[in-house]
Design an enzyme around this catalytic site. Structure first.
Site, PDB file in Angstrom:
ATOM      1  N   CYS A   1      19.827 -14.609 -32.115  1.00  0.00           N
ATOM      2  CA  CYS A   1      20.151 -15.206 -30.824  1.00  0.00           C
ATOM      3  C   CYS A   1      19.374 -14.438 -29.760  1.00  0.00           C
ATOM      4  CB  CYS A   1      21.659 -15.102 -30.606  1.00  0.00           C
ATOM      5  SG  CYS A   1      22.252 -15.932 -29.135  1.00  0.00           S
TER       6      CYS A   1
ATOM      7  N   CYS B   1      12.535  -5.461 -30.122  1.00  0.00           N
ATOM      8  CA  CYS B   1      11.142  -5.535 -30.564  1.00  0.00           C
ATOM      9  C   CYS B   1      10.755  -4.185 -31.148  1.00  0.00           C
ATOM     10  CB  CYS B   1      10.248  -5.888 -29.381  1.00  0.00           C
ATOM     11  SG  CYS B   1       8.482  -5.773 -29.755  1.00  0.00           S
TER      12      CYS B   1
ATOM     13  N   CYS C   1       7.803  -2.401 -28.846  1.00  0.00           N
ATOM     14  CA  CYS C   1       8.013  -1.848 -27.497  1.00  0.00           C
ATOM     15  C   CYS C   1       9.457  -1.459 -27.222  1.00  0.00           C
ATOM     16  CB  CYS C   1       7.516  -2.822 -26.432  1.00  0.00           C
ATOM     17  SG  CYS C   1       8.588  -4.257 -26.167  1.00  0.00           S
TER      18      CYS C   1
HETATM   19 FE    FE Z   1       7.706  -5.933 -27.579  1.00  0.00          FE
END
Ligand code: FE
Length: 140
Positions: free
Chosen positions: A127, A104, A107
């Protein structure tokens, strides 16, 4: 391979203690320690319907339901992220393999890996561990 490192002015940076408080032990093991859930174990593996898959760590929107497909791998799979900016890619040579890890962008949470064997139109297979994501159905 391409490596991306998107910067985001709204990056979420928490201490290890804060991550442990926010996540379940199972989510923590995947998102913060790069673990992998057992194949076929994910709650969102067979999730269908219109909505958005978001990061379980920070809530960032990652994959629209329209990009989900049945890969037969045992993990939730997507052929494209919401935008290029929401995912970072990193070379991963662990376990004697050469793979591309996806995280991500907001974060830094570990999501899974992306492989170049996905369906049209992108040919990509993101995946993703079900433990790394949540699903928000569209309001109707
Ligand atoms: Fe995140």
């Amino acid at each position: 391979m391409s490596t991306t490192d998107n910067t985001n002015t709204e990056n979420v940076e928490l201490t290890d203690e804060e991550w442990r408080a926010r996540l379940t032990p199972e989510q923590y093991a995947v998102l913060r320690q790069k673990g992998t859930e057992p194949a076929w174990s994910g709650e969102l593996l067979h999730t269908e319907g219109s909505g958005m898959f978001t990061c379980a760590g920070c809530g960032a929107e990652l994959f629209p339901s329209t990009t989900k497909f049945d890969s037969g791998s045992g993990w939730p799979s997507f052929f494209r992220a919401l935008t290029d900016g929401v995912i970072n890619e990193h070379e991963d040579r662990s376990f004697g393999m050469k793979r591309t890890e996806i995280t991500c962008a907001r974060c830094g949470g570990h999501l899974g890996h992306v492989f170049p064997d996905g369906p049209a139109p992108t040919g990509q297979r993101y995946c993703v561990n079900s433990l790394s994501i949540d699903f928000t159905p569209d309001a109707d």
